[in-house]
Design a protein around this motif. Sequence first.
Motif, PDB file in Angstrom:
ATOM      1  N   UNK A   1       0.821  -1.211   0.000  1.00  0.00           N
ATOM      2  CA  UNK A   1       0.000   0.000   0.000  1.00  0.00           C
ATOM      3  C   UNK A   1       0.850   1.254   0.000  1.00  0.00           C
ATOM      4  N   UNK A   2       2.141   1.125   0.279  1.00  0.00           N
ATOM      5  CA  UNK A   2       3.055   2.265   0.271  1.00  0.00           C
ATOM      6  C   UNK A   2       3.361   2.737  -1.148  1.00  0.00           C
ATOM      7  N   UNK A   3       2.937   1.964  -2.161  1.00  0.00           N
ATOM      8  CA  UNK A   3       3.136   2.368  -3.549  1.00  0.00           C
ATOM      9  C   UNK A   3       4.485   1.938  -4.108  1.00  0.00           C
ATOM     10  N   UNK A   4       4.876   2.578  -5.204  1.00  0.00           N
ATOM     11  CA  UNK A   4       6.159   2.257  -5.816  1.00  0.00           C
ATOM     12  C   UNK A   4       7.300   2.723  -4.920  1.00  0.00           C
ATOM     13  N   UNK A   5       8.469   2.150  -5.151  1.00  0.00           N
ATOM     14  CA  UNK A   5       9.649   2.439  -4.326  1.00  0.00           C
ATOM     15  C   UNK A   5      10.667   3.160  -5.192  1.00  0.00           C
ATOM     16  N   UNK A   6      10.900   4.425  -4.897  1.00  0.00           N
ATOM     17  CA  UNK A   6      11.880   5.206  -5.649  1.00  0.00           C
ATOM     18  C   UNK A   6      13.249   5.035  -5.008  1.00  0.00           C
ATOM     19  N   UNK A   7      14.209   4.569  -5.808  1.00  0.00           N
ATOM     20  CA  UNK A   7      15.558   4.303  -5.308  1.00  0.00           C
ATOM     21  C   UNK A   7      16.542   5.172  -6.087  1.00  0.00           C
ATOM     22  N   UNK A   8      17.329   5.920  -5.365  1.00  0.00           N
ATOM     23  CA  UNK A   8      18.304   6.817  -5.970  1.00  0.00           C
ATOM     24  C   UNK A   8      19.476   6.026  -6.551  1.00  0.00           C
ATOM     25  N   UNK A   9      20.286   6.649  -7.424  1.00  0.00           N
ATOM     26  CA  UNK A   9      21.426   5.946  -8.030  1.00  0.00           C
ATOM     27  C   UNK A   9      22.362   5.363  -6.975  1.00  0.00           C
ATOM     28  N   UNK A  10      22.675   4.090  -7.107  1.00  0.00           N
ATOM     29  CA  UNK A  10      23.601   3.429  -6.193  1.00  0.00           C
ATOM     30  C   UNK A  10      23.037   3.135  -4.823  1.00  0.00           C
ATOM     31  N   UNK A  11      21.778   3.449  -4.567  1.00  0.00           N
ATOM     32  CA  UNK A  11      21.178   3.251  -3.248  1.00  0.00           C
ATOM     33  C   UNK A  11      20.482   1.897  -3.169  1.00  0.00           C
ATOM     34  N   UNK A  12      20.215   1.455  -1.933  1.00  0.00           N
ATOM     35  CA  UNK A  12      19.574   0.165  -1.691  1.00  0.00           C
ATOM     36  C   UNK A  12      18.333   0.353  -0.822  1.00  0.00           C
ATOM     37  N   UNK A  13      17.243  -0.280  -1.235  1.00  0.00           N
ATOM     38  CA  UNK A  13      16.009  -0.282  -0.452  1.00  0.00           C
ATOM     39  C   UNK A  13      15.752  -1.687   0.068  1.00  0.00           C
ATOM     40  N   UNK A  14      15.075  -1.759   1.209  1.00  0.00           N
ATOM     41  CA  UNK A  14      14.726  -3.047   1.813  1.00  0.00           C
ATOM     42  C   UNK A  14      13.210  -3.118   1.961  1.00  0.00           C
ATOM     43  N   UNK A  15      12.606  -4.175   1.418  1.00  0.00           N
ATOM     44  CA  UNK A  15      11.171  -4.414   1.553  1.00  0.00           C
ATOM     45  C   UNK A  15      10.990  -5.629   2.453  1.00  0.00           C
ATOM     46  N   UNK A  16      10.251  -5.457   3.544  1.00  0.00           N
ATOM     47  CA  UNK A  16       9.994  -6.547   4.484  1.00  0.00           C
ATOM     48  C   UNK A  16       8.497  -6.810   4.546  1.00  0.00           C
ATOM     49  N   UNK A  17       8.103  -8.065   4.352  1.00  0.00           N
ATOM     50  CA  UNK A  17       6.698  -8.473   4.447  1.00  0.00           C
ATOM     51  C   UNK A  17       6.595  -9.537   5.539  1.00  0.00           C
ATOM     52  N   UNK A  18       5.704  -9.287   6.513  1.00  0.00           N
ATOM     53  CA  UNK A  18       5.596 -10.153   7.685  1.00  0.00           C
ATOM     54  C   UNK A  18       4.151 -10.576   7.904  1.00  0.00           C
ATOM     55  N   UNK A  19       3.937 -11.740   8.512  1.00  0.00           N
ATOM     56  CA  UNK A  19       2.577 -12.076   8.925  1.00  0.00           C
ATOM     57  C   UNK A  19       2.054 -11.039   9.914  1.00  0.00           C
ATOM     58  N   UNK A  20       0.788 -10.737   9.826  1.00  0.00           N
ATOM     59  CA  UNK A  20       0.189  -9.708  10.680  1.00  0.00           C
ATOM     60  C   UNK A  20      -0.117 -10.292  12.055  1.00  0.00           C
ATOM     61  N   UNK A  21       0.901 -10.339  12.901  1.00  0.00           N
ATOM     62  CA  UNK A  21       0.743 -10.921  14.231  1.00  0.00           C
ATOM     63  C   UNK A  21       1.072  -9.918  15.321  1.00  0.00           C
ATOM     64  N   UNK A  22       0.953  -8.628  15.000  1.00  0.00           N
ATOM     65  CA  UNK A  22       1.286  -7.574  15.944  1.00  0.00           C
ATOM     66  C   UNK A  22       0.018  -7.021  16.586  1.00  0.00           C
ATOM     67  N   UNK A  23       0.126  -6.343  17.737  1.00  0.00           N
ATOM     68  CA  UNK A  23      -1.067  -5.767  18.370  1.00  0.00           C
ATOM     69  C   UNK A  23      -1.816  -4.858  17.415  1.00  0.00           C
TER      70      UNK A  23
END
Length: 276
Positions: free
Chosen positions: A93-115
Amino acid sequence: MEVSHFELVWKPQAPATPIGQTGIDKVFQGYFLEITNLESTAYSYAVEFVVAPGAPPERNLTGNTVVFVDTPGVNNAPGVLNGNAAGNVFAPSTGTITIQPGATALVAVLPSAFPAGPLDQTPLQGQNFEVRGYVRLRLPTVFRLVPRPNGGFTFRRVAQSATPVRVMLTPQNRAVYYAQNGTVSDQTQSSLPTASGMAVNAITPDQPFIFPTFPVDLDLSRLERMTALIPEEDQSLMLAGLLASIDTEAMDLTGMNAAMSQAGVGLAIEKRKVKA
């Protein structure tokens, strides 16, 4: 391009306790994807999670996951996976991920087990969640200001690049194991093989939407199935985006309107002057 498989788990490690044992640990496993932009230009990437459609609730991504996107500019932007329970493609739902030249993004997907909270008001109540599928990475088209053939400028969807874009991809499973008394018994982190077998890959950019040549038969039943996969709150935005993508200089509006009339669609599209 296809990146790798993914597996989200929040359940006991085995369906039954082995003979001679008093219990088994529960595993909480998420999927993590590092994306490095190897080009000299910033690009916006779309991450999609593809699963079998129509799975039961405990094997469905709908309302059962949380997402965190970490980029050099934003720390752990929270979201969920959007999609339709009857469909098979889900996106953050955060949309597309814009990554600058030479930069690194991390996408984490977890089961919804939080309060329960603003991010997810209906977390998983049981510990019997397990979903598998594969991850796809795209370079979607974007709106840009382009010259009009007769002078002036207009916004139009265009490909982000004329050539494939190089990225480095590192997919992982990260898991935490809980003993019967609720304490953490172990943690693991394992890299997954990429679909291409390589860490460095080249993504072919999506191309702008092109309307078909008319006359063409409109299959309303197929359109209805496709529309059902789009969240209701996004349908008007998607319609506006598709209309804005039309090349009105080359579009056969007469043929399109005739096809819609024949299909029983009670509206028509006309071209009007747009301010430069």
